[in-house]
Write a protein that holds these residues in place. Sequence first.
Motif, PDB file in Angstrom:
ATOM      1  N   GLU A  98       7.689   6.272  12.470  1.00 56.80           N
ATOM      2  CA  GLU A  98       7.319   6.122  11.061  1.00 56.80           C
ATOM      3  C   GLU A  98       8.564   5.922  10.190  1.00 56.80           C
ATOM      4  O   GLU A  98       8.571   5.073   9.293  1.00 56.80           O
ATOM      5  CB  GLU A  98       6.527   7.336  10.584  1.00 56.80           C
ATOM      6  N   ALA A  99       9.614   6.691  10.467  1.00 55.70           N
ATOM      7  CA  ALA A  99      10.847   6.546   9.684  1.00 55.70           C
ATOM      8  C   ALA A  99      11.492   5.186   9.918  1.00 55.70           C
ATOM      9  O   ALA A  99      11.981   4.545   8.971  1.00 55.70           O
ATOM     10  CB  ALA A  99      11.823   7.664  10.045  1.00 55.70           C
ATOM     11  N   ASN A 100      11.487   4.724  11.158  1.00 56.33           N
ATOM     12  CA  ASN A 100      12.050   3.413  11.444  1.00 56.33           C
ATOM     13  C   ASN A 100      11.251   2.305  10.755  1.00 56.33           C
ATOM     14  O   ASN A 100      11.831   1.357  10.198  1.00 56.33           O
ATOM     15  CB  ASN A 100      12.078   3.165  12.955  1.00 56.33           C
ATOM     16  N   ALA A 105      10.704  -1.847   6.531  1.00 53.32           N
ATOM     17  CA  ALA A 105       9.856  -2.424   5.485  1.00 53.32           C
ATOM     18  C   ALA A 105      10.483  -2.349   4.106  1.00 53.32           C
ATOM     19  O   ALA A 105      10.023  -3.016   3.174  1.00 53.32           O
ATOM     20  CB  ALA A 105       8.501  -1.712   5.475  1.00 53.32           C
ATOM     21  N   ARG A 106      11.541  -1.538   3.967  1.00 50.10           N
ATOM     22  CA  ARG A 106      12.128  -1.321   2.654  1.00 50.10           C
ATOM     23  C   ARG A 106      12.772  -2.605   2.123  1.00 50.10           C
ATOM     24  O   ARG A 106      13.481  -3.306   2.843  1.00 50.10           O
ATOM     25  CB  ARG A 106      13.174  -0.209   2.743  1.00 50.10           C
ATOM     26  N   THR A 107      12.517  -2.917   0.884  1.00 51.17           N
ATOM     27  CA  THR A 107      13.139  -4.076   0.230  1.00 51.17           C
ATOM     28  C   THR A 107      13.664  -3.636  -1.135  1.00 51.17           C
ATOM     29  O   THR A 107      13.124  -2.713  -1.738  1.00 51.17           O
ATOM     30  CB  THR A 107      12.140  -5.226   0.060  1.00 51.17           C
ATOM     31  N   PRO A 108      14.717  -4.285  -1.653  1.00 49.26           N
ATOM     32  CA  PRO A 108      15.477  -5.349  -1.002  1.00 49.26           C
ATOM     33  C   PRO A 108      16.343  -4.807   0.129  1.00 49.26           C
ATOM     34  O   PRO A 108      16.690  -3.625   0.141  1.00 49.26           O
ATOM     35  CB  PRO A 108      16.341  -5.909  -2.127  1.00 49.26           C
ATOM     36  N   GLY A 139      17.760  -3.676  11.555  1.00 52.19           N
ATOM     37  CA  GLY A 139      17.044  -3.239  12.740  1.00 52.19           C
ATOM     38  C   GLY A 139      16.813  -4.363  13.720  1.00 52.19           C
ATOM     39  O   GLY A 139      17.113  -5.535  13.453  1.00 52.19           O
ATOM     40  N   VAL A 140      16.265  -3.985  14.871  1.00 52.99           N
ATOM     41  CA  VAL A 140      15.839  -4.929  15.907  1.00 52.99           C
ATOM     42  C   VAL A 140      14.413  -4.571  16.277  1.00 52.99           C
ATOM     43  O   VAL A 140      14.127  -3.420  16.635  1.00 52.99           O
ATOM     44  CB  VAL A 140      16.725  -4.854  17.163  1.00 52.99           C
ATOM     45  N   VAL A 141      13.523  -5.543  16.177  1.00 57.96           N
ATOM     46  CA  VAL A 141      12.149  -5.307  16.602  1.00 57.96           C
ATOM     47  C   VAL A 141      11.793  -6.280  17.716  1.00 57.96           C
ATOM     48  O   VAL A 141      12.301  -7.406  17.768  1.00 57.96           O
ATOM     49  CB  VAL A 141      11.147  -5.430  15.434  1.00 57.96           C
ATOM     50  N   GLU A 167      12.272  -0.862  17.109  1.00 59.39           N
ATOM     51  CA  GLU A 167      10.849  -0.601  17.345  1.00 59.39           C
ATOM     52  C   GLU A 167      10.175  -1.823  17.954  1.00 59.39           C
ATOM     53  O   GLU A 167      10.681  -2.943  17.862  1.00 59.39           O
ATOM     54  CB  GLU A 167      10.129  -0.246  16.039  1.00 59.39           C
ATOM     55  N   ARG A 168       9.023  -1.571  18.573  1.00 58.71           N
ATOM     56  CA  ARG A 168       8.166  -2.654  19.065  1.00 58.71           C
ATOM     57  C   ARG A 168       6.992  -2.803  18.100  1.00 58.71           C
ATOM     58  O   ARG A 168       6.344  -1.815  17.745  1.00 58.71           O
ATOM     59  CB  ARG A 168       7.670  -2.335  20.474  1.00 58.71           C
ATOM     60  N   VAL A 169       6.719  -4.041  17.670  1.00 57.55           N
ATOM     61  CA  VAL A 169       5.638  -4.306  16.715  1.00 57.55           C
ATOM     62  C   VAL A 169       4.889  -5.563  17.159  1.00 57.55           C
ATOM     63  O   VAL A 169       5.343  -6.296  18.053  1.00 57.55           O
ATOM     64  CB  VAL A 169       6.187  -4.505  15.277  1.00 57.55           C
ATOM     65  N   SER A 170       3.763  -5.816  16.522  1.00 58.07           N
ATOM     66  CA  SER A 170       3.061  -7.078  16.733  1.00 58.07           C
ATOM     67  C   SER A 170       3.613  -8.115  15.765  1.00 58.07           C
ATOM     68  O   SER A 170       4.312  -7.785  14.795  1.00 58.07           O
ATOM     69  CB  SER A 170       1.558  -6.897  16.506  1.00 58.07           C
ATOM     70  N   VAL A 171       3.288  -9.378  16.000  1.00 60.27           N
ATOM     71  CA  VAL A 171       3.729 -10.437  15.094  1.00 60.27           C
ATOM     72  C   VAL A 171       3.201 -10.178  13.687  1.00 60.27           C
ATOM     73  O   VAL A 171       3.889 -10.417  12.687  1.00 60.27           O
ATOM     74  CB  VAL A 171       3.272 -11.814  15.616  1.00 60.27           C
ATOM     75  N   GLU A 172       1.988  -9.636  13.607  1.00 66.70           N
ATOM     76  CA  GLU A 172       1.382  -9.361  12.303  1.00 66.70           C
ATOM     77  C   GLU A 172       2.100  -8.230  11.569  1.00 66.70           C
ATOM     78  O   GLU A 172       1.976  -8.110  10.353  1.00 66.70           O
ATOM     79  CB  GLU A 172      -0.102  -9.011  12.469  1.00 66.70           C
ATOM     80  N   GLU A 173       2.830  -7.399  12.290  1.00 67.57           N
ATOM     81  CA  GLU A 173       3.507  -6.246  11.689  1.00 67.57           C
ATOM     82  C   GLU A 173       4.979  -6.496  11.395  1.00 67.57           C
ATOM     83  O   GLU A 173       5.711  -5.557  11.068  1.00 67.57           O
ATOM     84  CB  GLU A 173       3.406  -5.040  12.630  1.00 67.57           C
ATOM     85  N   LEU A 174       5.428  -7.733  11.502  1.00 64.79           N
ATOM     86  CA  LEU A 174       6.852  -8.003  11.265  1.00 64.79           C
ATOM     87  C   LEU A 174       7.280  -7.556   9.876  1.00 64.79           C
ATOM     88  O   LEU A 174       6.505  -7.610   8.926  1.00 64.79           O
ATOM     89  CB  LEU A 174       7.134  -9.502  11.428  1.00 64.79           C
TER      90      LEU A 174
END
Length: 265
Positions: A98-100, A105-108, A139-141, A167-174
């Motif tokens: 969750e922290a990662n 997701a943090r912007t900018p 990061g690296v996903v 982290e590992r994510v789906s394409v939709e979660e990039l």
Amino acid sequence: MTDPAPEPLSTWRRLAEGAVLLDGFHALKHAVRFGAEVPVAVTADRRAALALADELASDVRETLTALLTEVPESTYRSLVPRPHPTAVAALAVRPSREANLRKLARTPRATPVVVLDNPRNLGNAGAVIRLAAGFGATGVVTTGTLDPWHPTVVRGGAGLHFATAVERVSVEELPPGPLFALDPEGDDVRGIKLPDDAVLAFGSERSGLSAGLRARADHLVALPMRPQVSSYNLATSVAMTLYHWSLTGFQSPTSDSRRPSGDGP
């Protein structure tokens, strides 16, 4: 030497299944340096390990002195699948997903995120994480089935998973940000300024970008390459792209006594 107190070994066996294996002195050094929680660390040669700390990691020498417990070589070998030349191993607590994800997701953002789209080679994934940490990437996903926290990936990354969000994510979660995908049909990257908040996507070593990621890309870019050469190694492609970004957007991280290279795998 006499046998060590049983507490470190019982701690190891209790935590081993869910913890991150830090395989070798350099992985332990980097993990400690970047704030990892390391409940247990062992070595078959404490004197040699601390000599390495004196030479390469004086900033964390005191912490390593308190952490490292010497065990017989046979015990050390029983704890790791592939003994490291430095005869050091440790277990670390994996950072909160969750922290990662919040960090990604943090912007900018001040630095890019690297995306490995359905990678296949564990060693290459580790090398990319090491590169990304060195450049200060956010990061690296990864997408697909490869676990970016697999022990072989952590070994290849020299413990630098703790210096960036992995982290590992789906394409939709990039993560958010303009998506620049590396593709042979793209525009020459040398004519493009990569923004600091870029999401830089790289296809698998064998099949390139997935259709889903390619369709989501805002920009397709290509690395310069001599005709009739099929491709670059994945880690090489990431290094070239991050270096291109660094020419205009890179702010060098504070170094303290950290060494950017030359201190071992």
